[in-house]
Scaffold this active site. Structure first.
Site, PDB file in Angstrom:
ATOM      1  N   ASP A 149       0.862  -1.176   0.000  1.00 43.94           N
ATOM      2  CA  ASP A 149       0.000   0.000   0.000  1.00 43.94           C
ATOM      3  C   ASP A 149       0.900   1.228   0.000  1.00 43.94           C
ATOM      4  O   ASP A 149       1.509   1.564   1.019  1.00 43.94           O
ATOM      5  CB  ASP A 149      -0.906   0.011   1.239  1.00 43.94           C
ATOM      6  CG  ASP A 149      -1.978  -1.074   1.213  1.00 43.94           C
ATOM      7  OD1 ASP A 149      -1.747  -2.116   0.575  1.00 43.94           O
ATOM      8  OD2 ASP A 149      -3.029  -0.873   1.842  1.00 43.94           O
ATOM      9  N   LYS A 218      -6.861   3.278  -3.414  1.00 45.87           N
ATOM     10  CA  LYS A 218      -7.269   3.301  -2.009  1.00 45.87           C
ATOM     11  C   LYS A 218      -7.500   4.749  -1.581  1.00 45.87           C
ATOM     12  O   LYS A 218      -6.732   5.639  -1.957  1.00 45.87           O
ATOM     13  CB  LYS A 218      -6.175   2.635  -1.175  1.00 45.87           C
ATOM     14  CG  LYS A 218      -6.384   2.635   0.334  1.00 45.87           C
ATOM     15  CD  LYS A 218      -5.242   1.891   1.023  1.00 45.87           C
ATOM     16  CE  LYS A 218      -5.280   2.049   2.537  1.00 45.87           C
ATOM     17  NZ  LYS A 218      -4.156   1.337   3.203  1.00 45.87           N
ATOM     18  N   LYS A 254     -10.241   0.269  -2.532  1.00 43.08           N
ATOM     19  CA  LYS A 254     -10.170   0.048  -1.093  1.00 43.08           C
ATOM     20  C   LYS A 254     -10.443   1.346  -0.338  1.00 43.08           C
ATOM     21  O   LYS A 254      -9.570   2.204  -0.241  1.00 43.08           O
ATOM     22  CB  LYS A 254      -8.797  -0.498  -0.689  1.00 43.08           C
ATOM     23  CG  LYS A 254      -8.625  -0.694   0.831  1.00 43.08           C
ATOM     24  CD  LYS A 254      -7.245  -1.219   1.173  1.00 43.08           C
ATOM     25  CE  LYS A 254      -7.006  -1.257   2.687  1.00 43.08           C
ATOM     26  NZ  LYS A 254      -5.656  -1.760   3.035  1.00 43.08           N
TER      27      LYS A 254
END
Length: 318
Positions: A149, A218, A254
């Site tokens: 991430d 995300k 996400k």
């Protein structure tokens, strides 16, 4: 990818022209649609299925300076067996930790099927050199991370230096590869939408990340508010839908930060179903980044099974 899109990143000028040529976001319309979808109510069997699906989508997360190997091992045990008293509860999708704790998580999860995700690239600020960001990523991948991430350089993005952001994402994507030709780690690109100011910027950042090779986009680090709001998630879902139509490549989404209750999670699942369809209703394509959500999902699940809520100390605190 079409020829025109393949040439988009030829220069900062071409990137700017493309990103600023995307359709503008109707802020009022996005807010209203997200609010309307948030009023949908699901009951009985459908609600039970939604709770289990949400559990399977959770990236169980601890990203604190006080994290210890013991805390990570305990979190991993919970990820595999969220409710030790009920073996029918599904596993979560992944655990998310800092790079120096990846090896602990990998060892604790073994062959459970739960993924190990790691934040990288000078999380959460992204304020470091590209060499440091690449080293940070390579360290986590070498330790066994299945997913990375990364955070984008919001300063560069807001200054209009889109090519710098594109090139950094591309470099981190390359660093996600593994030696020996093994499948590399998937890359989730964190936009930190709370710092992007406008929905138009959220759409542009989403496309920029996907053009550069993101496997997921995300919303947030969880360190900045507002984080994963329904309208922002809606804009990102529309972006992955349109990107698939334009390129044939599917990208996951996400939302992370501020998703604390079962009601919050179900709202997100409704957004997914109504915006991009059932094809994204899978942990392969949609995740919920959270540290406290899981306990509420477990409490609601037990309420549906037994007719009563568990006490607040029934489940472990994360």
């Amino acid at each position: 990818m079409t020829t025109s899109l393949a040439d988009v990143a030829a220069s900062n000028v071409t990137l700017r022209a493309f990103l600023h040529g995307l359709p503008g976001v109707d802020r009022v319309g996005a807010d209203q649609r997200a609010a309307t979808l948030g009023t949908r109510s699901i009951k009985t069997t459908a609600k039970a299925e939604a709770i289990d699906l949400a559990i399977r989508m959770v990236d169980l997360t601890t990203l604190e300076g006080a994290d210890t190997p013991g805390k990570v091992r305990a979190m991993c045990a919970k990820a595999v067996r969220p409710d030790p008293g009920d073996p029918t509860v599904p596993k979560v999708a992944a655990v998310c930790v800092y790079p120096d704790l990846v090896a602990q998580a990998v060892g604790a999860l073994g062959g459970s099927g739960v993924k190990v995700a790691s934040v990288a690239t000078a999380f959460p600020s992204g304020r470091s050199s590209l060499d440091v960001k690449i080293a940070d990523t390579a360290f986590a991948v070498a330790a066994g991370a299945d997913e990375i991430d990364m955070v984008i350089d919001r300063g560069a993005f807001l200054a209009g230096d889109y090519l710098k952001v594109f090139e950094e994402i591309s470099a981190i994507k390359a660093a996600c590869g593994r030696a020996g030709g093994e499948q590399g780690a998937h890359l989730k690109v964190i936009l930190e939408t709370g710092e992007l100011s406008t929905y138009d910027n959220v759409r542009r950042a989403s496309w920029l990340a996907m053009l550069a090779g993101a496997d997921f986009i995300k919303t947030s680090t969880g360190k900045v508010q507002p984080a994963a709001t329904p309208p922002v998630t809606l804009v990102m879902l529309e972006a992955v839908r349109d990107f698939l139509a334009a390129t044939g490549r599917k990208v996951g989404v996400k939302p992370a930060g501020g998703i604390r209750t079962t009601k919050d999670a179900v709202k997100m699942l409704v957004l997914v179903n109504e915006t991009v369809g059932e094809g994204w209703l899978s942990p392969d394509w949609f995740r919920l980044g959270a540290s406290t959500l899981l306990n509420d999902l477990l409490m609601q699940r037990q309420k549906m099974a037994t007719g009563r809520y568990a006490g607040p100390d029934y489940f472990t605190l994360d």
